[in-house]
Design an enzyme around this catalytic site. Structure first.
Site, PDB file in Angstrom:
ATOM      1  CG  HIS A   1      -2.081  -1.008   1.113  1.00  0.00           C
ATOM      2  ND1 HIS A   1      -1.828  -2.320   1.489  1.00  0.00           N
ATOM      3  CD2 HIS A   1      -3.517  -0.750   0.772  1.00  0.00           C
ATOM      4  CE1 HIS A   1      -3.250  -2.763   1.131  1.00  0.00           C
ATOM      5  NE2 HIS A   1      -3.990  -1.831   0.772  1.00  0.00           N
TER       6      HIS A   1
ATOM      7  CE  LYS B   1      -3.677  -0.559   4.815  1.00  0.00           C
ATOM      8  NZ  LYS B   1      -5.080   0.166   5.185  1.00  0.00           N
TER       9      LYS B   1
HETATM   10  P1  NAD Z   1      -7.319   9.394   4.825  1.00  0.00           P
HETATM   11  O1  NAD Z   1      -6.457   9.528   5.894  1.00  0.00           O
HETATM   12  O2  NAD Z   1      -6.987   9.708   3.444  1.00  0.00           O
HETATM   13  O3  NAD Z   1      -8.913   9.977   5.013  1.00  0.00           O
HETATM   14  C1  NAD Z   1      -9.504   9.606   6.480  1.00  0.00           C
HETATM   15  C2  NAD Z   1     -10.471  11.099   6.551  1.00  0.00           C
HETATM   16  O4  NAD Z   1     -11.251  10.637   7.507  1.00  0.00           O
HETATM   17  C3  NAD Z   1      -9.675  12.040   6.868  1.00  0.00           C
HETATM   18  O5  NAD Z   1     -10.258  13.224   6.076  1.00  0.00           O
HETATM   19  C4  NAD Z   1      -9.945  12.365   8.520  1.00  0.00           C
HETATM   20  O6  NAD Z   1      -9.604  13.781   8.456  1.00  0.00           O
HETATM   21  C5  NAD Z   1     -11.170  11.774   8.509  1.00  0.00           C
HETATM   22  N1  NAD Z   1     -11.419  11.506   9.961  1.00  0.00           N
HETATM   23  C6  NAD Z   1     -10.623  11.026  10.714  1.00  0.00           C
HETATM   24  N2  NAD Z   1     -11.336  10.798  11.958  1.00  0.00           N
HETATM   25  C7  NAD Z   1     -12.338  11.184  11.784  1.00  0.00           C
HETATM   26  C8  NAD Z   1     -13.560  11.298  12.863  1.00  0.00           C
HETATM   27  N3  NAD Z   1     -13.398  10.971  14.139  1.00  0.00           N
HETATM   28  N4  NAD Z   1     -14.517  11.756  12.210  1.00  0.00           N
HETATM   29  C9  NAD Z   1     -14.876  12.189  10.983  1.00  0.00           C
HETATM   30  N5  NAD Z   1     -13.757  12.218  10.118  1.00  0.00           N
HETATM   31  C10 NAD Z   1     -12.553  11.674  10.681  1.00  0.00           C
HETATM   32  O7  NAD Z   1      -7.491   7.659   4.644  1.00  0.00           O
HETATM   33  P2  NAD Z   1      -8.083   6.788   3.523  1.00  0.00           P
HETATM   34  O8  NAD Z   1      -7.146   6.460   2.525  1.00  0.00           O
HETATM   35  O9  NAD Z   1      -9.255   7.710   2.801  1.00  0.00           O
HETATM   36  O10 NAD Z   1      -8.562   5.723   4.133  1.00  0.00           O
HETATM   37  C11 NAD Z   1      -9.565   5.654   5.255  1.00  0.00           C
HETATM   38  C12 NAD Z   1      -9.988   4.461   5.634  1.00  0.00           C
HETATM   39  O11 NAD Z   1     -10.590   3.419   4.924  1.00  0.00           O
HETATM   40  C13 NAD Z   1      -8.605   3.525   6.240  1.00  0.00           C
HETATM   41  O12 NAD Z   1      -9.014   3.098   7.399  1.00  0.00           O
HETATM   42  C14 NAD Z   1      -8.497   2.716   5.071  1.00  0.00           C
HETATM   43  O13 NAD Z   1      -7.576   1.405   5.579  1.00  0.00           O
HETATM   44  C15 NAD Z   1      -9.610   2.235   4.953  1.00  0.00           C
HETATM   45  N6  NAD Z   1      -9.908   1.766   3.351  1.00  0.00           N
HETATM   46  C16 NAD Z   1     -10.715   0.795   3.409  1.00  0.00           C
HETATM   47  C17 NAD Z   1     -11.133   0.368   1.901  1.00  0.00           C
HETATM   48  C18 NAD Z   1     -12.183  -0.763   1.801  1.00  0.00           C
HETATM   49  O14 NAD Z   1     -12.101  -1.220   0.584  1.00  0.00           O
HETATM   50  N7  NAD Z   1     -12.669  -1.286   2.938  1.00  0.00           N
HETATM   51  C19 NAD Z   1     -10.214   0.861   0.844  1.00  0.00           C
HETATM   52  C20 NAD Z   1      -9.370   1.868   0.995  1.00  0.00           C
HETATM   53  C21 NAD Z   1      -9.178   2.456   2.432  1.00  0.00           C
END
Ligand code: NAD
Length: 255
Positions: free
Chosen positions: A132, A136
């Site tokens: 990744h 991440k």
């Molecule tokens: P990122 O860090 O780019 O975005 C996360 C966002 O959530 C940020 O804007 C942050 O400010 C916000 N956030 C954090 N805590 C918060 C809260 N308490 N309330 C509201 N907003 C909050 O991360 P990303 O790459 O977008 O990934 C987010 C999550 O999704 C990670 O856990 C990642 O592993 C997961 N993910 C899952 C899949 C899937 O298919 N299930 C795919 C990609 C990423």
């Protein structure tokens, strides 16, 4: 029409969701929430909260969705055991789709990994490699953990069905290897995490036997694949009875 709130909308996945929504029939975005915003203010207007935030973010949204009787799609990964248990409790009250990976291809990989492990049998060593992007936060990835759970289940059954108890060790995931680890046991499932650059997400399951090796690989090249899967889940979950659902349920794949 499913009315959704994009929770964690400023993030990479939040932005991918907002990019995909206009082209997705049957989805209307009625709210965007990120750190510092109030979910409570917009929750009334929504059918479902689509969460790609942080484990703490999931917990906040979960409590509010349970209180308001709203459905959830949880894409966030890296929850602790206690947080995971709370999600299971919440699913007794509201319908929740939780998936470590929303892409159709990875969910087919889950199925193929199970079938391949069953067909090849315990003579083949199992290793998982995931890669990744550098930003991440959790390792191993949620998808790698799901793959390890699937393979553990298969191995447990295979060992239980033979007289050979593999040194009485339970099948277990081993994260990376370092130092004088001793020889590899058949009860190990190795997991290795690569982090770098802008890699969207890659997973390989290696089945290593004597004189041959099978590898199953999935490579995501765009976050749109996860976003479209999550939107499909958001449409599917509205009106479902309380329960914890997976992408297998949403896609109607065989267990
Ligand atoms: P990122 O860090 O780019 O975005 C996360 C966002 O959530 C940020 O804007 C942050 O400010 C916000 N956030 C954090 N805590 C918060 C809260 N308490 N309330 C509201 N907003 C909050 O991360 P990303 O790459 O977008 O990934 C987010 C999550 O999704 C990670 O856990 C990642 O592993 C997961 N993910 C899952 C899949 C899937 O298919 N299930 C795919 C990609 C990423």
């Amino acid at each position: 029409m499913s009315k959704i709130i994009v929770y964690g909308y400023r993030g990479k996945m939040g932005q991918a969701l907002l990019d995909c929504c206009p082209g997705y029939q049957g989805i209307e975005v009625v709210g965007r929430v990120d750190l510092g915003d109030s979910l409570e203010k917009v929750l009334d207007q929504a059918d479902v909260v689509v969460d790609f935030s942080s484990p703490a973010g999931t917990m906040d949204a979960l409590e509010q969705c349970v209180g308001a009787g709203k459905a959830m799609v949880i894409g966030t990964t890296g929850h602790s055991e206690a947080e995971q248990a709370r999600i299971v409790e919440g699913a007794c009250v509201i319908p929740i789709v939780k998936a470590s990976n929303f892409s159709t291809g990875v969910n087919v990989l889950f199925w193929l990994a199970r079938e391949t492990a069953e067909l090849l049998g315990p003579g083949f060593d199992l290793e998982i490699v995931e890669a990744h992007h550098r930003l991440k936060k959790d390792a191993p990835s949620g998808t790698a953990k799901t793959l390890a759970e699937i393979l553990t289940e298969v191995r447990d059954k295979q060992f239980a069905a033979t007289d050979e108890v593999m040194g009485a060790l339970p099948v277990r995931a081993v994260n990376g290897r370092s130092g004088n680890t001793g020889v590899r046991s058949s009860t190990e499932i190795g997991i290795h995490s690569i982090r770098g650059g802008d890699i969207v997400g890659e997973h390989t399951v290696i089945f290593a036997g004597n004189g041959e090796r099978v590898e199953l690989t999935h490579k995501a090249s765009s976050r749109a694949t996860f976003a479209n899967g999550a939107l499909r889940a958001a449409q599917w979950v509205v009106g479902k009875p309380a329960g914890l659902y997976s992408m297998t349920d949403v896609l109607g794949l065989p267990d």
